[in-house]
Design a protein around this motif. Structure first.
Motif, PDB file in Angstrom:
ATOM      1  N   PRO A 111      34.527  31.308  45.751  1.00 37.62           N
ATOM      2  CA  PRO A 111      33.947  30.005  45.409  1.00 37.62           C
ATOM      3  C   PRO A 111      34.214  29.633  43.966  1.00 37.62           C
ATOM      4  O   PRO A 111      34.199  30.483  43.078  1.00 37.62           O
ATOM      5  N   VAL A 112      34.477  28.372  43.725  1.00 38.34           N
ATOM      6  CA  VAL A 112      34.768  27.874  42.372  1.00 38.34           C
ATOM      7  C   VAL A 112      33.458  27.509  41.684  1.00 38.34           C
ATOM      8  O   VAL A 112      32.566  26.905  42.284  1.00 38.34           O
ATOM      9  N   GLY A 113      33.338  27.894  40.411  1.00 43.22           N
ATOM     10  CA  GLY A 113      32.189  27.472  39.629  1.00 43.22           C
ATOM     11  C   GLY A 113      30.960  28.351  39.742  1.00 43.22           C
ATOM     12  O   GLY A 113      29.950  28.079  39.100  1.00 43.22           O
ATOM     13  N   ARG A 114      30.998  29.396  40.534  1.00 45.80           N
ATOM     14  CA  ARG A 114      29.828  30.274  40.669  1.00 45.80           C
ATOM     15  C   ARG A 114      29.697  31.164  39.435  1.00 45.80           C
ATOM     16  O   ARG A 114      30.675  31.660  38.903  1.00 45.80           O
ATOM     17  N   VAL A 115      28.451  31.340  38.977  1.00 46.18           N
ATOM     18  CA  VAL A 115      28.192  32.256  37.875  1.00 46.18           C
ATOM     19  C   VAL A 115      28.369  33.679  38.393  1.00 46.18           C
ATOM     20  O   VAL A 115      27.807  34.053  39.424  1.00 46.18           O
ATOM     21  N   ARG A 116      29.156  34.472  37.671  1.00 42.72           N
ATOM     22  CA  ARG A 116      29.457  35.827  38.133  1.00 42.72           C
ATOM     23  C   ARG A 116      28.962  36.854  37.122  1.00 42.72           C
ATOM     24  O   ARG A 116      28.639  36.530  35.989  1.00 42.72           O
ATOM     25  N   HIS A 117      28.931  38.121  37.562  1.00 41.46           N
ATOM     26  CA  HIS A 117      28.238  39.158  36.816  1.00 41.46           C
ATOM     27  C   HIS A 117      29.147  40.246  36.275  1.00 41.46           C
ATOM     28  O   HIS A 117      28.686  41.348  36.019  1.00 41.46           O
ATOM     29  N   THR A 142      22.841  50.490  45.349  1.00 41.31           N
ATOM     30  CA  THR A 142      23.705  49.447  45.894  1.00 41.31           C
ATOM     31  C   THR A 142      24.600  50.000  47.003  1.00 41.31           C
ATOM     32  O   THR A 142      25.201  51.061  46.849  1.00 41.31           O
ATOM     33  N   ASP A 143      24.685  49.275  48.105  1.00 43.25           N
ATOM     34  CA  ASP A 143      25.629  49.601  49.172  1.00 43.25           C
ATOM     35  C   ASP A 143      26.957  48.963  48.802  1.00 43.25           C
ATOM     36  O   ASP A 143      27.165  47.772  49.007  1.00 43.25           O
ATOM     37  N   PHE A 144      27.859  49.774  48.233  1.00 41.01           N
ATOM     38  CA  PHE A 144      29.098  49.200  47.712  1.00 41.01           C
ATOM     39  C   PHE A 144      29.951  48.588  48.817  1.00 41.01           C
ATOM     40  O   PHE A 144      30.595  47.565  48.615  1.00 41.01           O
ATOM     41  N   THR A 145      29.949  49.200  49.993  1.00 36.83           N
ATOM     42  CA  THR A 145      30.742  48.656  51.097  1.00 36.83           C
ATOM     43  C   THR A 145      30.287  47.249  51.433  1.00 36.83           C
ATOM     44  O   THR A 145      31.093  46.326  51.570  1.00 36.83           O
ATOM     45  N   ALA A 146      28.977  47.057  51.549  1.00 43.47           N
ATOM     46  CA  ALA A 146      28.446  45.729  51.861  1.00 43.47           C
ATOM     47  C   ALA A 146      28.680  44.760  50.705  1.00 43.47           C
ATOM     48  O   ALA A 146      29.013  43.591  50.904  1.00 43.47           O
ATOM     49  N   GLU A 147      28.535  45.262  49.488  1.00 43.27           N
ATOM     50  CA  GLU A 147      28.656  44.400  48.310  1.00 43.27           C
ATOM     51  C   GLU A 147      30.087  43.938  48.087  1.00 43.27           C
ATOM     52  O   GLU A 147      30.333  42.802  47.692  1.00 43.27           O
ATOM     53  N   SER A 148      31.057  44.800  48.361  1.00 45.15           N
ATOM     54  CA  SER A 148      32.452  44.480  48.054  1.00 45.15           C
ATOM     55  C   SER A 148      33.206  43.866  49.226  1.00 45.15           C
ATOM     56  O   SER A 148      34.291  43.313  49.034  1.00 45.15           O
ATOM     57  N   SER A 149      32.664  43.961  50.429  1.00 48.31           N
ATOM     58  CA  SER A 149      33.399  43.517  51.614  1.00 48.31           C
ATOM     59  C   SER A 149      32.697  42.358  52.323  1.00 48.31           C
ATOM     60  O   SER A 149      32.891  42.149  53.517  1.00 48.31           O
ATOM     61  N   SER A 150      31.886  41.614  51.589  1.00 48.15           N
ATOM     62  CA  SER A 150      31.153  40.497  52.181  1.00 48.15           C
ATOM     63  C   SER A 150      31.105  39.349  51.183  1.00 48.15           C
ATOM     64  O   SER A 150      31.665  39.426  50.092  1.00 48.15           O
ATOM     65  N   ARG A 151      30.383  38.305  51.546  1.00 47.07           N
ATOM     66  CA  ARG A 151      30.243  37.157  50.649  1.00 47.07           C
ATOM     67  C   ARG A 151      29.522  37.518  49.355  1.00 47.07           C
ATOM     68  O   ARG A 151      29.644  36.825  48.351  1.00 47.07           O
ATOM     69  N   SER A 152      28.784  38.618  49.379  1.00 47.68           N
ATOM     70  CA  SER A 152      28.098  39.063  48.159  1.00 47.68           C
ATOM     71  C   SER A 152      29.081  39.369  47.035  1.00 47.68           C
ATOM     72  O   SER A 152      28.743  39.285  45.851  1.00 47.68           O
ATOM     73  N   SER A 153      30.315  39.746  47.400  1.00 48.51           N
ATOM     74  CA  SER A 153      31.309  40.085  46.381  1.00 48.51           C
ATOM     75  C   SER A 153      31.662  38.892  45.499  1.00 48.51           C
ATOM     76  O   SER A 153      32.202  39.066  44.405  1.00 48.51           O
ATOM     77  N   ALA A 154      31.351  37.672  45.956  1.00 46.73           N
ATOM     78  CA  ALA A 154      31.673  36.476  45.175  1.00 46.73           C
ATOM     79  C   ALA A 154      30.909  36.415  43.872  1.00 46.73           C
ATOM     80  O   ALA A 154      31.274  35.662  42.965  1.00 46.73           O
ATOM     81  N   ARG A 155      29.851  37.216  43.740  1.00 48.82           N
ATOM     82  CA  ARG A 155      29.085  37.186  42.497  1.00 48.82           C
ATOM     83  C   ARG A 155      29.741  37.989  41.383  1.00 48.82           C
ATOM     84  O   ARG A 155      29.263  38.014  40.258  1.00 48.82           O
ATOM     85  N   TRP A 156      30.844  38.703  41.698  1.00 53.22           N
ATOM     86  CA  TRP A 156      31.533  39.526  40.704  1.00 53.22           C
ATOM     87  C   TRP A 156      32.854  38.896  40.308  1.00 53.22           C
ATOM     88  O   TRP A 156      33.542  38.296  41.125  1.00 53.22           O
ATOM     89  N   HIS A 157      33.240  39.068  39.042  1.00 57.03           N
ATOM     90  CA  HIS A 157      34.558  38.625  38.598  1.00 57.03           C
ATOM     91  C   HIS A 157      35.648  39.454  39.274  1.00 57.03           C
ATOM     92  O   HIS A 157      36.695  38.943  39.636  1.00 57.03           O
ATOM     93  N   MET A 158      35.398  40.752  39.393  1.00 52.15           N
ATOM     94  CA  MET A 158      36.378  41.655  39.998  1.00 52.15           C
ATOM     95  C   MET A 158      35.676  42.868  40.574  1.00 52.15           C
ATOM     96  O   MET A 158      34.697  43.353  40.003  1.00 52.15           O
ATOM     97  N   VAL A 159      36.182  43.334  41.709  1.00 49.36           N
ATOM     98  CA  VAL A 159      35.729  44.580  42.316  1.00 49.36           C
ATOM     99  C   VAL A 159      36.853  45.603  42.175  1.00 49.36           C
ATOM    100  O   VAL A 159      38.001  45.317  42.509  1.00 49.36           O
ATOM    101  N   VAL A 160      36.529  46.773  41.661  1.00 48.62           N
ATOM    102  CA  VAL A 160      37.530  47.828  41.441  1.00 48.62           C
ATOM    103  C   VAL A 160      37.214  49.003  42.363  1.00 48.62           C
ATOM    104  O   VAL A 160      36.073  49.492  42.394  1.00 48.62           O
ATOM    105  N   VAL A 161      38.210  49.443  43.111  1.00 45.25           N
ATOM    106  CA  VAL A 161      38.025  50.579  44.020  1.00 45.25           C
ATOM    107  C   VAL A 161      39.189  51.543  43.859  1.00 45.25           C
ATOM    108  O   VAL A 161      40.341  51.129  43.689  1.00 45.25           O
ATOM    109  N   GLY A 162      38.898  52.829  43.860  1.00 45.40           N
ATOM    110  CA  GLY A 162      39.953  53.838  43.772  1.00 45.40           C
ATOM    111  C   GLY A 162      40.463  54.206  45.148  1.00 45.40           C
ATOM    112  O   GLY A 162      39.807  53.977  46.167  1.00 45.40           O
TER     113      GLY A 162
END
Length: 274
Positions: free
Chosen positions: A127-133, A202-222
């Motif tokens: 999403p454009v314009g959303r405040v991210r964390h 935090t459930d990282f799988t849910a956070e990074s693989s759903s609409r919740s991930s839109a709150r982050w500038h970037m998700v980093v996974v190894g």
């Protein structure tokens, strides 16, 4: 491929709006890291029109960055992992809807991310314009997590963003947690400007693989590589790359035969981990 300078930021361009977004992110990254940018178009017929347009876009956006272009005959799935061997970073658009049949499409991005030798950033739509964390990174408390932690710290530092660390394995008293705390202490010394927080629930799988991930500038996974001590914990590369609503960085673990280092991704600047 032999014309691409070693250590370049490499971006795949196919003439689509999605790849243009990746080009803009990549040239900004090259500017911040003071590296050259290589714009690569992998096509079946070596048609360079889309590549030329992407190169011009990058030069207009950041005139001071050294930009080179290359139209290479072949398929992205085969050639981009090969190119990554000499790259500092590989950047992909999340979908390709351009006229070129070899455009980087959905699951192809996940395939490339799982095979590349260098970190891969997939520019997923959000999403454009959303405040991210800031930056979110998933680690498993082992030394194989060091490259992902390092990459996340570096991105947070370059962009003046906070960093949130999620431990995907072990509780507060586990050996993995002790290794993680040790690792973070070393990186905090090298990147004192980065504000770091840790989330244990935090459930990282849910956070990074759903609409919740839109709150982050970037998700980093190894991800594990051949020779890594064991697979990294957390969600699969494919799961995050195909479902996140933000930028995704996939960082390969180093071989267990190589020394663990912290600092920058440049071996000449990295230092041995204490």
């Amino acid at each position: 491929m032999n014309t691409i300078q070693p250590g370049s930021v490499v971006v795949a361009a196919d003439g689509s709006p999605e790849s243009d977004r990746a080009v803009l992110w990549a040239v900004e990254e090259a500017h911040l890291e003071r590296r050259p940018l290589a714009v690569v178009t992998v096509v079946p017929d070596a048609d360079g029109a889309a590549n030329h347009a992407a190169v011009e876009l990058a030069r207009r956006w950041r005139p001071g960055v050294e930009v080179q272009g290359a139209a290479i005959e072949g398929t992205p799935r085969r050639l981009l992992p090969e190119i990554s061997a000499g790259a500092h970073l590989l950047v992909l658009g999340s979908r390709g809807r351009g006229r070129i049949s070899s455009a980087v499409l959905g699951s192809v991005s996940a395939k490339i991310s799982s095979r590349a030798s260098c970190p891969v950033v997939v520019c997923r739509p959000g999403p454009v314009g959303r405040v991210r964390h800031g930056i979110l990174v998933c680690v498993d408390g082992t030394r194989d997590s060091a490259p992902a932690i390092e990459f996340a710290f570096r991105q947070a530092s370059l962009r003046d963003l906070p960093l949130t660390v999620v431990n995907a394995a072990g509780g507060d008293d586990s050996p993995a947690e002790l290794v993680l705390a040790e690792s973070l202490a070393g990186f905090r010394e090298l990147f004192p400007e980065v504000f770091v927080s840790r989330q244990t629930e935090t459930d990282f799988t849910a956070e990074s693989s759903s609409r919740s991930s839109a709150r982050w500038h970037m998700v980093v996974v190894g991800r594990a590589t051949e020779g890594a001590a064991r697979p990294t914990a957390g969600p699969s590369v494919t799961e995050v790359v195909e479902h996140a609503h933000t930028y995704v960085a996939v960082v390969p673990a180093r071989s267990s035969e190589r020394p663990v280092v912290v600092g920058t991704n440049d071996p000449s600047l990295s230092v041995p981990r204490p």
